[in-house]
Motif scaffolding. Structure first.
Motif, PDB file in Angstrom:
ATOM      1  N   ALA A   1       0.827  -1.209   0.000  1.00  0.00           N
ATOM      2  CA  ALA A   1       0.000   0.000   0.000  1.00  0.00           C
ATOM      3  C   ALA A   1       0.866   1.266   0.000  1.00  0.00           C
ATOM      4  O   ALA A   1       1.978   1.255   0.509  1.00  0.00           O
ATOM      5  CB  ALA A   1      -0.904  -0.004   1.221  1.00  0.00           C
TER       6      ALA A   1
ATOM      7  N   THR B   1      -1.330  -7.906  -4.198  1.00  0.00           N
ATOM      8  CA  THR B   1      -1.554  -9.351  -4.318  1.00  0.00           C
ATOM      9  C   THR B   1      -2.968  -9.683  -3.854  1.00  0.00           C
ATOM     10  O   THR B   1      -3.647 -10.498  -4.488  1.00  0.00           O
ATOM     11  CB  THR B   1      -0.535 -10.135  -3.467  1.00  0.00           C
ATOM     12  OG1 THR B   1       0.735  -9.512  -3.580  1.00  0.00           O
ATOM     13  CG2 THR B   1      -0.420 -11.568  -3.942  1.00  0.00           C
ATOM     14  N   ALA B   2      -3.406  -9.020  -2.785  1.00  0.00           N
ATOM     15  CA  ALA B   2      -4.711  -9.337  -2.209  1.00  0.00           C
ATOM     16  C   ALA B   2      -5.859  -8.646  -2.934  1.00  0.00           C
ATOM     17  O   ALA B   2      -6.954  -8.509  -2.394  1.00  0.00           O
ATOM     18  CB  ALA B   2      -4.734  -8.984  -0.726  1.00  0.00           C
ATOM     19  N   SER B   3      -5.611  -8.167  -4.148  1.00  0.00           N
ATOM     20  CA  SER B   3      -6.737  -7.665  -4.941  1.00  0.00           C
ATOM     21  C   SER B   3      -6.517  -8.041  -6.408  1.00  0.00           C
ATOM     22  O   SER B   3      -6.590  -9.222  -6.745  1.00  0.00           O
ATOM     23  CB  SER B   3      -6.946  -6.155  -4.738  1.00  0.00           C
ATOM     24  OG  SER B   3      -5.810  -5.402  -5.099  1.00  0.00           O
TER      25      SER B   3
ATOM     26  N   MET C   1      -4.435 -11.217  -7.803  1.00  0.00           N
ATOM     27  CA  MET C   1      -4.874 -12.604  -7.586  1.00  0.00           C
ATOM     28  C   MET C   1      -6.262 -12.861  -8.154  1.00  0.00           C
ATOM     29  O   MET C   1      -6.899 -13.859  -7.823  1.00  0.00           O
ATOM     30  CB  MET C   1      -4.851 -12.925  -6.082  1.00  0.00           C
ATOM     31  CG  MET C   1      -3.490 -13.375  -5.577  1.00  0.00           C
ATOM     32  SD  MET C   1      -3.033 -15.007  -6.213  1.00  0.00           S
ATOM     33  CE  MET C   1      -1.260 -14.843  -6.315  1.00  0.00           C
TER      34      MET C   1
ATOM     35  N   CYS D   1       3.548 -12.489  -2.411  1.00  0.00           N
ATOM     36  CA  CYS D   1       3.027 -12.795  -1.079  1.00  0.00           C
ATOM     37  C   CYS D   1       1.993 -11.770  -0.646  1.00  0.00           C
ATOM     38  O   CYS D   1       1.809 -10.738  -1.292  1.00  0.00           O
ATOM     39  CB  CYS D   1       4.160 -12.799  -0.069  1.00  0.00           C
ATOM     40  SG  CYS D   1       5.041 -11.231   0.050  1.00  0.00           S
ATOM     41  N   PHE D   2       1.319 -12.077   0.441  1.00  0.00           N
ATOM     42  CA  PHE D   2       0.491 -11.080   1.124  1.00  0.00           C
ATOM     43  C   PHE D   2       1.370 -10.408   2.178  1.00  0.00           C
ATOM     44  O   PHE D   2       1.782  -9.270   2.030  1.00  0.00           O
ATOM     45  CB  PHE D   2      -0.748 -11.732   1.739  1.00  0.00           C
ATOM     46  CG  PHE D   2      -1.585 -10.750   2.525  1.00  0.00           C
ATOM     47  CD1 PHE D   2      -2.132  -9.638   1.913  1.00  0.00           C
ATOM     48  CD2 PHE D   2      -1.807 -10.940   3.885  1.00  0.00           C
ATOM     49  CE1 PHE D   2      -2.889  -8.719   2.641  1.00  0.00           C
ATOM     50  CE2 PHE D   2      -2.567 -10.028   4.614  1.00  0.00           C
ATOM     51  CZ  PHE D   2      -3.096  -8.919   3.987  1.00  0.00           C
ATOM     52  N   ALA D   3       1.729 -11.135   3.218  1.00  0.00           N
ATOM     53  CA  ALA D   3       2.633 -10.598   4.245  1.00  0.00           C
ATOM     54  C   ALA D   3       4.065 -10.884   3.821  1.00  0.00           C
ATOM     55  O   ALA D   3       4.389 -11.995   3.399  1.00  0.00           O
ATOM     56  CB  ALA D   3       2.335 -11.255   5.581  1.00  0.00           C
TER      57      ALA D   3
ATOM     58  N   ILE E   1       6.546 -11.989   8.626  1.00  0.00           N
ATOM     59  CA  ILE E   1       6.253 -13.348   9.089  1.00  0.00           C
ATOM     60  C   ILE E   1       7.329 -13.820  10.064  1.00  0.00           C
ATOM     61  O   ILE E   1       7.024 -14.376  11.114  1.00  0.00           O
ATOM     62  CB  ILE E   1       6.124 -14.306   7.888  1.00  0.00           C
ATOM     63  CG1 ILE E   1       4.954 -13.850   7.008  1.00  0.00           C
ATOM     64  CG2 ILE E   1       5.928 -15.731   8.363  1.00  0.00           C
ATOM     65  CD1 ILE E   1       4.803 -14.637   5.744  1.00  0.00           C
TER      66      ILE E   1
ATOM     67  N   GLN F   1       7.474 -18.391  -0.767  1.00  0.00           N
ATOM     68  CA  GLN F   1       6.825 -17.224  -1.393  1.00  0.00           C
ATOM     69  C   GLN F   1       7.443 -16.834  -2.732  1.00  0.00           C
ATOM     70  O   GLN F   1       7.218 -15.740  -3.225  1.00  0.00           O
ATOM     71  CB  GLN F   1       6.826 -16.012  -0.449  1.00  0.00           C
ATOM     72  CG  GLN F   1       6.055 -16.256   0.834  1.00  0.00           C
ATOM     73  CD  GLN F   1       6.061 -15.058   1.760  1.00  0.00           C
ATOM     74  OE1 GLN F   1       7.082 -14.401   1.907  1.00  0.00           O
ATOM     75  NE2 GLN F   1       4.933 -14.772   2.384  1.00  0.00           N
TER      76      GLN F   1
ATOM     77  N   PRO G   1      -0.439 -13.193   9.466  1.00  0.00           N
ATOM     78  CA  PRO G   1       0.757 -13.353   8.648  1.00  0.00           C
ATOM     79  C   PRO G   1       1.575 -14.560   9.105  1.00  0.00           C
ATOM     80  O   PRO G   1       2.399 -14.450  10.002  1.00  0.00           O
ATOM     81  CB  PRO G   1       1.531 -12.049   8.914  1.00  0.00           C
ATOM     82  CG  PRO G   1       1.100 -11.627  10.291  1.00  0.00           C
ATOM     83  CD  PRO G   1      -0.201 -12.324  10.619  1.00  0.00           C
TER      84      PRO G   1
ATOM     85  N   GLU H   1       0.169 -18.089   4.208  1.00  0.00           N
ATOM     86  CA  GLU H   1       0.747 -17.722   2.909  1.00  0.00           C
ATOM     87  C   GLU H   1       0.710 -18.921   1.960  1.00  0.00           C
ATOM     88  O   GLU H   1       0.376 -18.788   0.785  1.00  0.00           O
ATOM     89  CB  GLU H   1       2.194 -17.261   3.085  1.00  0.00           C
ATOM     90  CG  GLU H   1       2.328 -15.912   3.788  1.00  0.00           C
ATOM     91  CD  GLU H   1       1.845 -14.734   2.935  1.00  0.00           C
ATOM     92  OE1 GLU H   1       2.134 -14.706   1.729  1.00  0.00           O
ATOM     93  OE2 GLU H   1       1.173 -13.850   3.503  1.00  0.00           O
TER      94      GLU H   1
ATOM     95  N   ALA I   1      -3.533 -14.048   0.236  1.00  0.00           N
ATOM     96  CA  ALA I   1      -3.855 -12.922  -0.653  1.00  0.00           C
ATOM     97  C   ALA I   1      -5.057 -13.261  -1.533  1.00  0.00           C
ATOM     98  O   ALA I   1      -5.979 -12.466  -1.688  1.00  0.00           O
ATOM     99  CB  ALA I   1      -2.644 -12.578  -1.519  1.00  0.00           C
TER     100      ALA I   1
ATOM    101  N   ILE J   1      -8.329 -13.253   0.453  1.00  0.00           N
ATOM    102  CA  ILE J   1      -8.813 -11.901   0.745  1.00  0.00           C
ATOM    103  C   ILE J   1      -9.422 -11.284  -0.514  1.00  0.00           C
ATOM    104  O   ILE J   1     -10.516 -10.702  -0.473  1.00  0.00           O
ATOM    105  CB  ILE J   1      -7.666 -11.024   1.294  1.00  0.00           C
ATOM    106  CG1 ILE J   1      -7.272 -11.510   2.687  1.00  0.00           C
ATOM    107  CG2 ILE J   1      -8.053  -9.545   1.308  1.00  0.00           C
ATOM    108  CD1 ILE J   1      -6.012 -10.872   3.227  1.00  0.00           C
ATOM    109  N   ALA J   2      -8.728 -11.427  -1.625  1.00  0.00           N
ATOM    110  CA  ALA J   2      -9.224 -10.853  -2.882  1.00  0.00           C
ATOM    111  C   ALA J   2     -10.593 -11.426  -3.236  1.00  0.00           C
ATOM    112  O   ALA J   2     -11.508 -10.708  -3.626  1.00  0.00           O
ATOM    113  CB  ALA J   2      -8.223 -11.116  -4.012  1.00  0.00           C
TER     114      ALA J   2
END
Lengths: 285, 317
Positions: free
Chosen positions: A165, A207-209, A212, A226-228, A233, A246, B165, B170, B175, B178-179
């Motif tokens: 972000a 990645t989280a939108s 993916m 990755c997300f995190a 981690i 990842q 996390p 993972e 991800a 969530i998406a």
């Protein structure tokens, strides 16, 4: 003021001009030094180790379209610095510096043109612009890219690269997740293919939108996806992470990407996928 | 036993004095002492009211995370009848960080999703402190799809520091989960309303809060990353969380002004944890009002309005 403080900066700038840094590129994997021009001609892949370096947005667009030619699609203007944000530096200054460094208004660039003869709309996220961070401008550009694809009835190919972000825009940044998702849904409703190419690194809210939500996910070799992030981690679980965790190949093994594709094969792969998914005739031999 | 946050010290002192006098009053009852107690209590309420009218973003962060603040389970017990939890994502596991099921809200059947942090060691571990795994989001998707098919509205209650996390999360595609959950919110052909009751933490929150109406409790926060995480990214020093909280505009009041959330639910004087029942009742009314405003709209209208609302965010500030 001593003489050295007068002379030292000049020496430094002199050294910088002629330093091999500008002429040679060091492979982060093998440590070998490669001539800058050779790496550039090789699409920023180190010959031998095949390590994929990051690639600028313009070079990427040229590498994808036929004869490197494309129509530049302007990205929409967005309100600047909504939070009047300042960390160690003013956000407004960071933006100005990033624009000067990259020549781009923000991290996403859009192009329209022919890929092996098929019309496609392409978005590229450039990591050099504030780490490819997802803010209002990037989100709006991705939305515009998807809308352009719908208007022109073309597939949309999105090359992602992002540290996450754009913190300096706070919640406006987070809102790009639903906003881009809405645009992806409109492309789907128009029954047009959405191909995501995940490049190094693609992380966090990107990645989280939209990264993916592709119909097809392609990853470049070795890309961190990755997300995190690994550091977060490690701090959470206080353990070292397994090797390859990842990375693109790991994501493929775990069912999150369809294929890991060498950059030299990217254009042909994208062309073939676009033709197959739109039921267009095969490429003339 | 009362508990006070650091900034509530003036209130604590006044209430402690009143308590002292009460002990005295037990032995020697006099109208003067009773009078004094009443004055002190009144003064304490007044000071509390003043404090809470002008909480800083960091103070709100502390209130939003207050261990006695009502959690999802409290809202569920008070607002939803016949709650019938459903378990599992049908792919890998059941994740109790997201509690999900069907029940009755003011008479009508609804789908309910909520992030639960837990309130003692056992329940905190069981709910993983409200930090969901991919399975939690996939369960939410599964239930939203059911709600869509059966024409039921979806209520979601957001309270999480963020999605978990970890290696397993993972490995199993946090991800992507969530998406898809964000997408399921946006695809829903029935009305959805979300309420941020404590912490709205990043992608882990937006996955359940991409809804027709997004409400926030008066002292809740909603962040792109927790103040601590933001500080470590921006200043490489998580100790500057207060600065991050201040600069990043995370309060309900700021976010309403920006058009990022649609409404604020007033909390009782001194925050929801001082009068949970009243807080939850007001929240229930706000959710009911929001739902009523989407009455009679077609599935297509609901999707279009939702999309238009999110696309408009940030276009005019």
């Amino acid at each position: 003021m001593s003489w050295i403080s007068n002379v030292a900066p000049k020496i430094r700038s002199f050294l910088k001009r002629d330093t091999p840094e500008n002429l040679w590129v060091k492979c982060p994997e093998s440590g070998q030094l490669v001539f800058h021009k050779d790496v550039e001609a090789n699409l920023w892949v180190i010959p031998g180790s095949e390590h994929h370096l990051r690639m600028g947005a313009v070079a990427r667009l040229k590498s994808v379209f036929d004869d490197g030619r494309y129509e530049d699609i302007a990205i929409p203007d967005v309100p600047a610095d909504p939070l009047k944000f300042r960390d160690e530096k003013k956000y407004a200054d960071r933006i100005r510096d990033a624009r000067a460094k990259t020549g781009m208004p923000d991290t996403v660039k859009l192009g329209f043109g022919k890929l092996e003869g098929t019309d496609v709309t392409v978005g590229v996220q450039d990591f050099d612009f504030m780490g490819g961070s997802l803010g209002m401008a990037a989100g709006e550009a991705v939305v515009r890219g998807l809308e352009t694809a719908v208007e022109r009835k073309t597939p949309f190919v999105m090359f992602t690269a992002s540290g996450g972000a754009r913190m300096q825009e706070g919640m406006f940044s987070l809102m790009q997740m639903p906003r881009t998702t809405i645009a992806v849904r409109r492309l789907r409703a128009a029954r047009l293919p959405y191909i995501v190419v995940l490049t190094n690194p693609t992380t966090g809210g990107v990645t989280a939108s939209y990264a993916m939500l592709g119909d097809v996910h392609i990853a470049e070799p070795g890309a961190l996806i990755c997300f995190a992030g690994p550091r977060v981690i490690e701090q959470t679980i206080r353990e070292k992470l397994p090797p390859g965790f990842q990375r693109a190949e790991y994501l493929k093994d775990h069912g999150m990407v369809d294929m890991v594709v060498h950059r030299h094969e990217m254009r042909a792969t994208l062309g073939r996928l676009c033709r197959l998914l739109t039921n267009a005739p095969a490429k003339a031999a | 036993m009362r508990s006070y946050l650091d900034f509530e010290k003036p209130v604590a002192e006044l209430e402690a004095k009143a308590d002292e006098l009460r002990t005295v009053a037990e032995e020697t009852d006099s109208p003067a002492i009773r009078d004094e107690i009443a004055k002190l209590e009144q003064r304490a309420q007044q000071v509390l009211g003043e404090l809470y009218r002008s909480l800083t973003p960091w103070q709100k962060t502390l209130v939003a995370r207050h261990p006695l603040r009502p959690h999802f389970k409290d809202y569920l017990d008070a607002l939803i009848e016949e709650f019938t939890p459903l378990a599992g994502d049908r792919k890998f596991a059941e994740d109790q960080a997201v509690v999900a099921g069907f029940g009755r809200f003011r008479g009508r059947a609804v789908c309910v999703l909520g992030q639960e942090k837990g309130n003692d060691t056992d329940s905190r571990l069981r709910h993983n402190f409200g930090m969901a795994m991919p399975e939690g989001y996939r369960k939410a998707v599964r239930l939203m799809e059911l709600a869509d098919r059966f024409g039921l509205p979806v209520l979601s209650f957001v309270d999480t520091a963020g999605a978990y996390p970890g290696i397993g999360a993972e490995e199993r595609g946090q991800a992507e989960a969530i998406a898809r959950s964000t997408e399921a919110c946006l695809a829903l052909g029935t009305p959805n309303v979300s309420l941020v009751i404590g912490e709205g933490g990043s992608g882990g929150a937006v996955a359940l809060a991409s809804t027709n109406s997004v409400l926030m409790m008066e002292h809740a926060i909603y962040t792109v990353a927790s103040p601590e995480a933001s500080a470590s990214i921006l200043w490489r020093d998580s100790g500057r969380a207060q600065d991050a909280a201040t600069n990043m505009k995370i309060t309900a009041q700021d976010l309403l002004r920006f058009g990022i959330v649609d409404g604020i639910v007033s909390e009782p004087v001194g925050g929801a944890h001082r009068a949970p029942e009243a807080a939850i009742r007001t929240a229930g009314d706000a959710v009911a009002d929001a739902l009523a405003s989407f009455e009679g709209l077609s599935a297509e209208d609901l999707r279009e309005r939702r999309a238009a609302k999110f696309l408009a965010i940030g276009r005019k500030i």
